[in-house]
Design a protein around this motif. Structure first.
Motif, PDB file in Angstrom:
ATOM      1  N   ARG A 275       5.413   2.741  -3.835  1.00 49.36           N
ATOM      2  CA  ARG A 275       5.004   2.245  -2.511  1.00 49.36           C
ATOM      3  C   ARG A 275       6.040   2.682  -1.486  1.00 49.36           C
ATOM      4  NH1 ARG A 275       4.210  -4.044  -3.794  1.00 49.36           N
ATOM      5  NH2 ARG A 275       6.412  -3.736  -4.253  1.00 49.36           N
TER       6      ARG A 275
ATOM      7  N   ALA B 293       7.177   2.240   2.793  1.00 51.80           N
ATOM      8  CA  ALA B 293       7.038   1.520   4.055  1.00 51.80           C
ATOM      9  C   ALA B 293       8.062   2.049   5.029  1.00 51.80           C
ATOM     10  CB  ALA B 293       7.223   0.011   3.849  1.00 51.80           C
TER      11      ALA B 293
ATOM     12  N   THR C 299       2.315   2.578   4.289  1.00 51.48           N
ATOM     13  CA  THR C 299       1.817   1.308   4.817  1.00 51.48           C
ATOM     14  C   THR C 299       2.779   0.856   5.898  1.00 51.48           C
ATOM     15  OG1 THR C 299       0.928   0.747   2.652  1.00 51.48           O
ATOM     16  CG2 THR C 299       1.123  -1.047   4.263  1.00 51.48           C
TER      17      THR C 299
ATOM     18  N   SER D  83       8.846  -7.485  -0.262  1.00 53.49           N
ATOM     19  CA  SER D  83       8.307  -6.794  -1.424  1.00 53.49           C
ATOM     20  C   SER D  83       7.602  -7.803  -2.324  1.00 53.49           C
ATOM     21  CB  SER D  83       9.432  -6.087  -2.195  1.00 53.49           C
ATOM     22  OG  SER D  83       8.936  -5.473  -3.361  1.00 53.49           O
ATOM     23  N   THR D  84       6.281  -7.681  -2.400  1.00 49.68           N
ATOM     24  CA  THR D  84       5.478  -8.539  -3.266  1.00 49.68           C
ATOM     25  C   THR D  84       4.701  -7.669  -4.238  1.00 49.68           C
ATOM     26  OG1 THR D  84       3.581  -8.536  -1.756  1.00 49.68           O
ATOM     27  CG2 THR D  84       5.273 -10.219  -1.402  1.00 49.68           C
TER      28      THR D  84
ATOM     29  N   GLU E  33       1.645  -7.149  -4.152  1.00 47.69           N
ATOM     30  CA  GLU E  33       0.556  -6.471  -3.450  1.00 47.69           C
ATOM     31  C   GLU E  33       1.020  -5.493  -2.382  1.00 47.69           C
ATOM     32  OE1 GLU E  33       0.771  -9.823  -3.683  1.00 47.69           O
ATOM     33  OE2 GLU E  33      -0.622 -10.048  -5.390  1.00 47.69           O
ATOM     34  N   SER E  34       2.175  -5.738  -1.743  1.00 46.91           N
ATOM     35  CA  SER E  34       2.533  -4.918  -0.595  1.00 46.91           C
ATOM     36  C   SER E  34       4.039  -4.783  -0.464  1.00 46.91           C
ATOM     37  CB  SER E  34       1.955  -5.521   0.688  1.00 46.91           C
ATOM     38  OG  SER E  34       2.543  -6.793   0.943  1.00 46.91           O
TER      39      SER E  34
ATOM     40  N   SER F 268       6.701  -4.022   2.929  1.00 50.43           N
ATOM     41  CA  SER F 268       6.745  -3.888   4.378  1.00 50.43           C
ATOM     42  C   SER F 268       8.161  -4.114   4.882  1.00 50.43           C
ATOM     43  CB  SER F 268       5.787  -4.875   5.061  1.00 50.43           C
ATOM     44  OG  SER F 268       6.174  -6.214   4.772  1.00 50.43           O
TER      45      SER F 268
END
Length: 556
Positions: free
Chosen positions: A350, A352, A379, A421-422, A424-425, A427
């Protein structure tokens, strides 16, 4: 005329004199439990005065660890606990969070309560009080009589300072009062084929146990070496050296044994895993070559950058935080997380960045660092035009300790980002500018609890920041606006005599000791590195005469 009696002549004056009653020591007749109970109601100033008085029972009990533990809790722990969202939103008043000696654990108390050791709570209170006021004593530890190229690499962990350069090799020194050298090992004995390459990156394994600490060093020829410092014998041992690589110079490294991550100047990231040692092997045996788990390439990672590894029981999380040039806004920051299995397979990746849809980086897209040329879309996190428009210059340093991402700038400011930071996402929050420095900020370091230290390029201005929780609450935003988030370190200008002796032993009639005889030299620049632990802040400075020294700010 009859004479008056003396008693009549001076009777009024004698009556006005106060008759002092004899002092009766009633406290010494009480038990220690009752004395402690009485002392627990005293304010801090009266408790300190009580330690100076006789009887001895009062002096002893006034320094009791439980009394100071309660004072420490009320001043430093309870305010933090009252800011926890669950407690803050429930309407429970902060005064209701009473201290209890039966509670064995507090928020992040690992550094205070250690197994097998008794915590000196009075000393901890004094230490924390000095941090809050910026009160310390500064001393100077010589590093080199001439500036080295590349510069000396420095890291700090658990009151030990690690240094590496081509001339003096790998060194470990204590940041305690003696400032003594613990161990030293030349870098020329790494193995065949490594040559005399200069070290370019240094990392210390903060997850190491109390018996030993692993240290990783990267080199200009693309090789890296692993060393281990045994704390019982205070000696380094060479564990492994990786052969030089055609990918070029290594610029960053992170280690959490048995995992190691490197980054080259050409933006190639490699993840390695060492095989764990068998019980029959000796700790001094050379390790087997590590297994290359992943080799990833990117075209959007700009320095300054930092690598981190967070292993867990089921997977490992490799993060890279970096600078990113953009149109209109100048510079921003980005972060990528790669979640891998213990065998090295990528589960997810991921990316960001702190820009919104109206701004674009200098490259046509923002691909993630990925193998085989594949990419993952960005994202983006919310980012306002006013904040983006403020960041014109390239960051001078970047420090990441989840969830805090702290960036310093040459325009006398810093920017704090909060990383979320989870499962799912991923950011990055909008950046919050931090004001307080009066000159360009050359380096900053942030800890896991939001405590940070920054240093100016001149090296003569240091500030301690309390950034815990970010700026989501109104109280935090008020502190940000008023400039109450930081305190300037104001040391006593006194050189340590042990350091003078150490300099004199190696200077041969010249060097830093001549400057130290007249006090600390104000002429010099910071090399951009600053680190801290529970008791000290350490800054690498280059003196006006060309030599290098570590400035140790002792808060104990």
């Amino acid at each position: 005329m009859a004479k008056r009696r003396a008693s009549d002549a001076f009777g009024d004056e004698r009556q006005t004199k106060r008759i002092r009653a004899p002092v009766t020591d009633r406290l010494s007749k009480l038990s220690d439990e009752l004395i402690l109970r009485v002392l627990s109601f005293l304010p801090l100033s009266d408790l300190i005065v009580s330690e100076r008085y006789d009887p001895r029972s009062l002096k002893t009990n006034a320094g009791d660890s439980q009394l100071w533990k309660a004072l420490y809790y009320n001043r430093f722990v309870r305010p933090r606990a009252s800011r926890i969202p669950g407690i803050r939103d429930s309407g429970i008043p902060a005064d209701s969070l009473h201290f209890s000696s039966k509670l064995s654990r507090w928020l992040d108390d690992e550094s205070l309560v250690k197994r097998g050791k008794e915590t000196n709570w009075k000393r901890q209170y004094k230490l924390r009080h000095n941090w809050s006021r910026g009160s310390c004593i500064v001393s100077e530890v010589p590093v080199a009589e001439q500036a080295s190229i590349p510069p000396v690499l420095v890291q700090m962990h658990e009151s030990t300072i690690y240094l590496a350069d081509q001339t003096d090799g790998l060194r470990a020194s204590s940041s305690k009062a003696d400032r003594g050298m613990l161990s030293r090992m030349p870098l020329s004995d790494r193995g065949k084929g490594t040559g005399n390459s200069s070290p370019t990156a240094l990392a210390v394994d903060t997850s190491s146990g109390p018996e030993s600490t692993n240290v990783a060093i990267c080199f200009q020829d693309g090789s890296f070496s692993l060393y281990r410092l045994d704390h019982d014998t205070s000696a380094f041992s060479h564990q492994y050296t990786h052969e030089p690589s055609s990918n070029g110079m290594l610029t960053a490294v992170s280690i959490s044994y048995p995992y190691l991550v490197t980054m080259t100047a050409t933006q190639i990231l490699s993840v390695y895993k060492f095989e764990t040692q068998q019980d029959t092997e000796s700790e001094n045996d050379i390790l087997d070559p590590p297994r290359l788990l992943q080799s990833l390439h990117s075209h959007t990672v700009w320095p300054p950058l930092t690598l981190s590894i967070r292993p867990s029981a089921s997977n490992i999380l490799v993060s890279i935080a970096y600078s990113l040039p953009t149109y209109l806004s100048g510079w921003t920051v980005g972060i990528q997380e790669m979640r891998m299995t213990l065998s090295g397979e990528i589960v997810s990746t991921r990316l960001a960045s702190a820009i919104d849809q109206h701004f674009r980086p200098l490259v046509s897209s923002i691909p993630s660092t990925s193998p085989s040329g594949t990419s993952t879309p960005t994202t983006p996190a919310p980012f306002t035009y006013s904040e983006a428009n403020q960041i014109h210059s390239k960051p001078t340093s970047l420090s990441y300790s989840h969830p805090y991402l702290l960036v310093s700038h040459p325009d006398n400011t810093l920017t704090l980002y909060m990383v979320s930071s989870t499962a799912e996402s991923l950011s990055i929050s909008p950046g919050s500018r931090l004001w307080g420095h009066t000159s360009s900020v050359s380096g900053a370091h942030v800890g896991g609890r939001g405590k940070a230290v920054s240093v100016s390029s001149r090296g003569d201005e240091l500030r301690v920041w309390e950034l815990e929780g970010g700026f989501g609450s109104a109280a935090s935003r008020r502190k940000l606006a008023s400039g109450a988030l930081s305190v300037q370190i104001r040391p006593e200008r006194r050189a340590d005599m042990d350091c003078l002796a150490a300099v004199a032993a190696r200077r041969d009639g010249f060097g830093l000791a001549l400057d130290l005889e007249d006090g600390l030299d104000e002429i010099g620049v910071s090399r951009g590195w600053v680190g801290f632990d529970e008791e000290n802040v350490v800054v690498l400075r280059e003196k006006g005469c060309g030599g290098q020294a570590l400035m140790v700010y002792d808060f104990s």
